[in-house]
Scaffold this active site. Sequence first.
Site, short mmCIF file in Angstrom:
data_model
loop_
_atom_site.label_atom_id
_atom_site.label_comp_id
_atom_site.label_asym_id
_atom_site.label_seq_id
_atom_site.Cartn_x
_atom_site.Cartn_y
_atom_site.Cartn_z
N ALA A 11 0.84 -1.20 0.00
CA ALA A 11 0.00 0.00 0.00
C ALA A 11 0.87 1.25 0.00
O ALA A 11 1.97 1.26 0.56
CB ALA A 11 -0.92 -0.01 1.21
N GLY A 51 0.31 -5.10 1.20
CA GLY A 51 -0.87 -5.24 0.36
C GLY A 51 -0.60 -5.98 -0.92
O GLY A 51 -1.49 -6.64 -1.48
N GLU A 59 -0.83 -9.56 -0.02
CA GLU A 59 -2.24 -9.86 0.19
C GLU A 59 -3.00 -9.97 -1.14
O GLU A 59 -3.88 -10.81 -1.29
CB GLU A 59 -2.87 -8.79 1.08
CG GLU A 59 -2.35 -8.83 2.51
CD GLU A 59 -2.72 -7.61 3.33
OE1 GLU A 59 -3.31 -7.78 4.41
OE2 GLU A 59 -2.41 -6.48 2.90
N GLU A 77 3.87 -5.04 8.02
CA GLU A 77 3.06 -3.98 8.62
C GLU A 77 3.44 -3.68 10.07
O GLU A 77 3.34 -2.52 10.50
CB GLU A 77 1.57 -4.35 8.54
CG GLU A 77 0.96 -4.26 7.16
CD GLU A 77 1.13 -5.52 6.32
OE1 GLU A 77 0.51 -5.59 5.25
OE2 GLU A 77 1.87 -6.43 6.75
#
Length: 259
Positions: A65, A110, A113, A133
């Site tokens: 992200a 992300g 993911e 994270e």
Amino acid sequence: MYETLLLEKEGRIAIVKINRPDKLNALNSKVIDELEDVFTRLKEDPEVFVVILTGVGEKAFSAGADISGFPELDPIKAKEFSLKGQRVFSLIENLGKPVIAAVNGYALGGGCELAMACTIRIASNNAKFGQPEVNLGIIPGYGGTQRLPRIVGKGRALELILTGRTIDAQEAYSIGLVSKVVPLEQLMDEAKSLANLLLTKGPVALRLAIEAVNRGMEVSLEEGLRIEADLFGLSCATEDQKEGARAFLEKRKPEFKGR
């Protein structure tokens, strides 16, 4: 058509590329919006049977992200941010058509993911995976705490999530996070070869098999078996099932129509 994505079609195969190589294909709100749009369209596109998802360039599938706006997130905005990404990634996971992640380079946060939301993952030998994270004082928010243990097991998932460490493609293969590792220059050829193999299978059967696995992961074995039996019954009501049986008995290749 898209600012952050490239969409190509090769026959019945759609190829979606995240096109922010200068940002290591990081996932900002625009990328998430466009991923939702393109996969919604591909879900309904009768000419597309398999999708390949990758990143532009040789360095990154997606490095995660875009964190430039993270300092301004409050609890409400953060939850909305998480739910939006989860919705889009669930769309990909439950597309009803196989989605192959061709992981070229970094797949972090992300990006990891996103790869895990795909049906099958193959990686280039320079790929790197991780959920870093905790290094930012947060936890994965796009499904990492849920999909990673389902793919590699609780113990390995917790170790990766809690340490935030990055693993290479070979370790990802050894723990079952990816199905195959190939040289970078062979990655797209390998993805297309896999896609073409899937095109020889009954498309309705593929959709029902994906549904059976995804739904079965959330319930007891007993309930999962009932789901499987229901979907097996549906598969036997299709024209493809009749064609597949005839072709086997006649010792020829089936010609599936997707109905």
